[in-house]
Design an enzyme around this catalytic site. Structure first.
Site, PDB file in Angstrom:
ATOM      1  N   GLY A  39       4.949 -11.757  -3.805  1.00  0.00           N
ATOM      2  CA  GLY A  39       5.659 -12.287  -2.644  1.00  0.00           C
ATOM      3  C   GLY A  39       4.828 -13.284  -1.866  1.00  0.00           C
ATOM      4  O   GLY A  39       5.336 -14.314  -1.395  1.00  0.00           O
TER       5      GLY A  39
ATOM      6  N   THR B  39       1.157  -5.498  -6.694  1.00  0.00           N
ATOM      7  CA  THR B  39       1.514  -6.680  -7.468  1.00  0.00           C
ATOM      8  C   THR B  39       2.790  -7.314  -6.937  1.00  0.00           C
ATOM      9  O   THR B  39       2.909  -8.546  -6.866  1.00  0.00           O
ATOM     10  CB  THR B  39       1.665  -6.327  -8.955  1.00  0.00           C
ATOM     11  OG1 THR B  39       0.446  -5.726  -9.417  1.00  0.00           O
ATOM     12  CG2 THR B  39       1.940  -7.562  -9.791  1.00  0.00           C
ATOM     13  N   ASP B  40       3.747  -6.502  -6.535  1.00  0.00           N
ATOM     14  CA  ASP B  40       4.951  -7.031  -5.898  1.00  0.00           C
ATOM     15  C   ASP B  40       4.602  -7.784  -4.610  1.00  0.00           C
ATOM     16  O   ASP B  40       5.096  -8.884  -4.356  1.00  0.00           O
ATOM     17  CB  ASP B  40       5.920  -5.897  -5.563  1.00  0.00           C
ATOM     18  CG  ASP B  40       6.796  -5.506  -6.741  1.00  0.00           C
ATOM     19  OD1 ASP B  40       6.912  -6.291  -7.692  1.00  0.00           O
ATOM     20  OD2 ASP B  40       7.372  -4.401  -6.707  1.00  0.00           O
ATOM     21  N   VAL B  41       3.762  -7.157  -3.790  1.00  0.00           N
ATOM     22  CA  VAL B  41       3.397  -7.774  -2.513  1.00  0.00           C
ATOM     23  C   VAL B  41       2.639  -9.079  -2.743  1.00  0.00           C
ATOM     24  O   VAL B  41       2.924 -10.107  -2.106  1.00  0.00           O
ATOM     25  CB  VAL B  41       2.565  -6.797  -1.661  1.00  0.00           C
ATOM     26  CG1 VAL B  41       2.006  -7.499  -0.427  1.00  0.00           C
ATOM     27  CG2 VAL B  41       3.414  -5.600  -1.236  1.00  0.00           C
TER      28      VAL B  41
ATOM     29  N   ASP C 282       6.386  -3.240 -10.973  1.00  0.00           N
ATOM     30  CA  ASP C 282       5.018  -3.264 -10.476  1.00  0.00           C
ATOM     31  C   ASP C 282       4.111  -2.296 -11.241  1.00  0.00           C
ATOM     32  O   ASP C 282       3.032  -2.675 -11.696  1.00  0.00           O
ATOM     33  CB  ASP C 282       5.019  -2.923  -8.981  1.00  0.00           C
ATOM     34  CG  ASP C 282       3.618  -2.886  -8.395  1.00  0.00           C
ATOM     35  OD1 ASP C 282       3.194  -3.885  -7.805  1.00  0.00           O
ATOM     36  OD2 ASP C 282       2.943  -1.841  -8.536  1.00  0.00           O
TER      37      ASP C 282
END
Length: 408
Positions: A185, A180-182, A148
């Site tokens: 997802g 960015t990860d969230v 991220d």
């Protein structure tokens, strides 16, 4: 009990850390049966990402990290050794019983195990297979690992986050959560639901290729559009907005507050509250375009006015006339806020070791198939026997044999 909109959908979650698990948790919250596959003895990397740790009823740490807890509720944990041929066979058989597989291995990393999309598709053509990587399945960066923080820099987010050059504390800054990860997802969740809908019409599954870098660029939204349309590279502006003025933080007598004026009517109301109604008629500030052009002059005037009263006093005055404003809360104040409490954004879920685990609620409110908090984030391997008996009809003897051979 209402099992949710996705009741009956089976998801095999081979992912770890955040982006993939976040998608898995979202699907689980919506009612899917999500089985999280983890390494024996170690599990998801984030189980070790502490402190802080969840405490048991005696106040002692359980070894369950807060990080792991944020993305894994409503799932069942199964431990399988992917390096074992028998373990690979277990995963393959589970995939045959699944509607969805989520994985975030390196590009091509599952081919050696026969668990890549093409291999599984041959046996289960209805399978929706979602691959999450840093840079996608193709392209010159495809083989690179992605994180991220790295992608926030490469994808341009950090170039527009932080104080402008020359200001105190200037320099690029990452967002304070792995956004960015969230977001990846969430994009994965949308893509999976779309693929399931497509399968209902076509009878066929498909492969979803999601890259952190692609997602990072996509959610630059107006900033990316500003560049593409205006051909000017956006710069760091602190808390200011590139297209709207005033829309930023302002100092008060006891701290800071946010003013978020979105139109000329709200600006006129703001000027009245500040005691400077004439600003709304000033040729420099009458329209938003003029306020953007004369940003520095207007912001300086507003700052001189806002320091004369406290944050709470200003917010009360502005809310009374419909000017969007608010405090800059720390998280203790967020979860103590009466509105946040009314919206039940904190939930407690029974936990097999801690008794109860506090979690952030899912923000989705659905009238017909609401989110249900069926189970806490599972302990490592908590449901291995249960799932393998449920999905694969393995016997107790089968399980003992796999365990003796260290496949599970």
């Amino acid at each position: 009990m209402n099992r949710g909109a996705l009741d009956g959908v089976r998801v095999l979650d081979l992912s770890r850390v955040l982006a993939g698990p976040w998608a898995g948790q979202m699907l689980a919250d919506l009612g899917a049966d999500v089985v999280k596959v983890e390494r024996p003895r170690k599990g998801d990397d984030t189980r070790a990402w502490g402190p802080p740790w969840l405490a048991n009823q005696d106040g002692e740490p359980t070894g369950e990290s807060a990080y792991y807890l944020c993305a894994n509720r409503n799932k069942r944990s199964v431990t399988v050794d992917l390096s074992s041929p028998e373990g690979q066979d277990v995963i393959r058989r589970l995939a045959m019983e699944s509607d969805v597989v989520i994985e975030n291995f390196k590009v091509g990393g599952l081919v050696q195990y026969g668990l890549d999309y093409e291999s599984l598709k041959a046996a289960n053509p209805r399978l929706v297979y979602c691959s999450i990587t840093g840079f996608g399945q193709t392209g010159p960066y495809a083989a690179r690992p992605g994180y991220d923080f790295l992608v926030q820099g490469m994808g341009g987010l950090m170039s527009i986050t932080g104080q402008p050059d020359g200001a105190e504390g200037s320099g690029p800054i990452k967002v304070g959560v792995a956004v960015t990860d969230v977001m990846t997802g969430l994009y994965a969740t949308v893509a999976i639901l779309a693929a399931l809908a497509h399968r209902e019409k076509s009878g066929e599954g498909q492969h979803i290729d999601l890259a952190l870098l692609d997602v990072q660029i996509a959610y630059l939204a107006n900033q990316a559009s500003n560049f593409l349309v205006g051909n000017a590279v956006p710069q760091r502006m602190g808390n200011a907005h590139p297209n709207i003025v005033p829309y930023q933080d302002f100092p008060t007598a006891d701290g800071y507050m946010i003013i978020a004026v979105g139109n000329d009517f709200q600006f006129a109301k703001l000027c009245q509250v500040l005691g400077h109604a004439a600003w709304a008629e000033d040729v420099r500030f009458v329209t938003n375009a003029q306020r953007v052009a004369n940003r520095e002059a207007l912001v300086a005037l507003i700052r001189e006015a806002t320091v004369k009263r406290t944050t709470d006093e200003w917010i009360a005055a502005m809310e009374s006339v419909g000017v969007p404003c608010g405090p800059i809360n720390t998280l203790d104040r967020v979860f103590a806020d009466e509105h946040v409490r009314h919206r039940e954004m904190q939930v407690g879920v029974p936990h097999p070791v801690a008794g109860m685990v506090p979690l952030v609620a899912n923000p989705i409110r659905m009238s017909g198939s609401p989110v249900a908090y069926r189970s806490s984030p599972p302990t490592l391997g908590q449901h291995t026997d249960e799932v393998l008996q449920d999905w694969l009809q393995l016997t107790t003897a089968d399980l003992h044999g796999l365990r003796d051979r260290k496949a599970i």
